[in-house]
Design a protein around this motif. Structure first.
Motif, short mmCIF file in Angstrom:
data_model
loop_
_atom_site.label_atom_id
_atom_site.label_comp_id
_atom_site.label_asym_id
_atom_site.label_seq_id
_atom_site.Cartn_x
_atom_site.Cartn_y
_atom_site.Cartn_z
N ARG A 18 25.99 51.72 36.72
CA ARG A 18 26.84 51.34 37.84
C ARG A 18 27.49 49.99 37.50
N VAL A 19 28.80 50.03 37.26
CA VAL A 19 29.52 48.86 36.79
C VAL A 19 30.55 48.41 37.82
N LEU A 20 30.62 47.10 38.03
CA LEU A 20 31.66 46.51 38.86
C LEU A 20 32.62 45.77 37.92
N LEU A 21 33.92 46.05 38.05
CA LEU A 21 34.92 45.49 37.14
C LEU A 21 35.73 44.40 37.82
N MET A 22 35.94 43.30 37.08
CA MET A 22 36.89 42.27 37.45
C MET A 22 37.96 42.24 36.37
N GLU A 23 39.10 41.64 36.66
CA GLU A 23 40.14 41.38 35.66
C GLU A 23 40.94 42.65 35.34
N ALA A 24 42.25 42.53 35.45
CA ALA A 24 43.14 43.69 35.34
C ALA A 24 43.12 44.37 33.99
N ILE A 43 37.25 44.52 41.60
CA ILE A 43 37.59 43.35 42.40
C ILE A 43 39.09 43.09 42.36
N GLU A 44 39.69 43.00 41.18
CA GLU A 44 41.11 42.71 41.11
C GLU A 44 41.94 43.98 41.20
N GLU A 45 43.23 43.80 41.53
CA GLU A 45 44.17 44.91 41.47
C GLU A 45 44.49 45.22 40.02
N PHE A 46 44.77 46.48 39.73
CA PHE A 46 45.11 46.89 38.37
C PHE A 46 46.57 47.36 38.36
N LEU A 66 36.72 43.25 48.93
CA LEU A 66 37.51 42.20 49.55
C LEU A 66 37.34 40.91 48.75
N ALA A 67 38.45 40.31 48.35
CA ALA A 67 38.37 39.11 47.52
C ALA A 67 39.49 38.15 47.91
N GLU A 68 39.30 36.88 47.60
CA GLU A 68 40.30 35.85 47.85
C GLU A 68 40.75 35.25 46.53
N ALA A 69 42.04 35.00 46.40
CA ALA A 69 42.57 34.40 45.19
C ALA A 69 42.12 32.95 45.07
N THR A 72 42.92 28.85 40.31
CA THR A 72 43.08 29.00 38.87
C THR A 72 43.57 30.38 38.47
N GLY A 73 43.90 31.22 39.43
CA GLY A 73 44.47 32.52 39.11
C GLY A 73 43.49 33.67 39.17
N GLY A 74 42.19 33.39 39.34
CA GLY A 74 41.21 34.46 39.46
C GLY A 74 40.99 34.82 40.91
#
Length: 293
Positions: A18-24, A43-46, A66-69, A72-74
């Motif tokens: 079970r993997v959670l992905l960040m970063e496009a 987490i991020e939009e792709f 649900l995440a907030e920008a 620093t861009g992350g």
């Protein structure tokens, strides 16, 4: 499996399920390794530009947290939100709340993509190939991952054997969507190996920072014969390649740069050059198409 991540050693008793992905750009590694079916949340939009229609169909079925920008861009997301999706592995980068220790306390492993470590390895195409092979070992999908890695190696070798811009000087610039700032990539950015593969010499290679801000006067003074313009089309701001080109070429004095005079100005969406993932090999092919087209 024992491995080192950001100078820390970790051991996993079994392949992550079970993997959670960040970063496009992260999904490109999972697709290459044949392990995208392990992803249970993102987490991020792709952005659709980076993936095929079939790949986007898969990504669109993955629940988004649900995440907030961040400044620093992350993005930042609460631990509670992560825990609710019960991942055994998070792939991306660390933030104020997403850290190795914080996740370990709740039984979750964080794998920071190497480019986002405090001491990142030197960017190279070999690092992309090695990362895909590592994912194959991590997820127990070595057959698929090694085949993908071999194909990536072959694509880079083909481009390097017949460089389409041999002997040209070049600069790779990151352009903000409003044109208010320009940053130049040194040899510490992945775009540098891309330029080298195409036979170009990076006129900003010697800078000590990875991507310091520069003035248009500095670009004019180094007079590159090719300009690669990295940009992002995210955060609700839509910008076209033509608009990115205009943001640079219409700056005072830019018309004297050889690349502008010759029309050798090539826009490239950010993740096709940064960070080092299979998307960068696609970006290399896109640059070849622009240069030869």
């Amino acid at each position: 499996m024992t491995f080192t991540n950001c100078d820390l050693e970790f051991t996993l008793d079994s392949a992550p399920e079970r993997v959670l992905l960040m970063e496009a750009a992260a999904p490109s590694l999972l697709f290459a390794a044949g392990a995208i079916d392990r992803v249970v949340a993102r987490i991020e939009e792709f952005p659709a530009e980076y993936y095929t229609a079939d790949e986007m169909a898969v990504l669109n079925t993955i629940p988004a947290l649900l995440a907030e920008a961040t400044a620093t861009g992350g993005v930042e997301v609460s631990l509670e939100e992560i825990i609710a999706h019960d991942p055994d592995l998070v792939i991306g980068y660390d933030t104020a709340t997403i850290t190795h220790d914080a996740l370990a306390d709740v039984g979750i492993q964080l794998y920071v993509m190497p480019p986002f470590c405090d001491n990142p390895p030197e960017p190279s195409f070999q690092s992309i190939v090695d990362e895909v092979r590592f994912y194959g070992k991590l997820f127990g999908t070595t057959g698929v991952a090694n085949a993908s890695a071999d194909a990536l190696e072959a694509a880079v070798a083909s481009a390097s054997d017949s460089p389409v811009a041999a002997g040209k000087t070049a600069a790779a610039l990151y352009v903000t969507s409003d044109g208010s700032a320009i940053y130049a990539y040194s040899s510490l950015g992945m775009v540098h190996p891309q330029m080298e593969a195409l036979g170009m010499t990076n006129v900003f290679a010697e800078l000590s920072e990875r991507v310091p801000e520069v003035s248009i006067e500095e670009v004019i003074g180094r007079n590159p014969e090719v300009l690669v313009l990295l940009y992002e089309d995210t955060g609700g701001t839509s910008i076209t390649p033509e608009e990115i080109i205009a943001l640079v070429t219409e700056l005072p004095g830019a018309g004297s740069i050889t690349a502008v005079v010759d029309g050798a100005v090539y826009p490239l969406l950010f993740n096709f050059s940064e960070p080092p993932t299979p998307l960068v090999v696609r970006g290399l092919a896109m640059l070849i198409e622009q240069i030869t087209g």
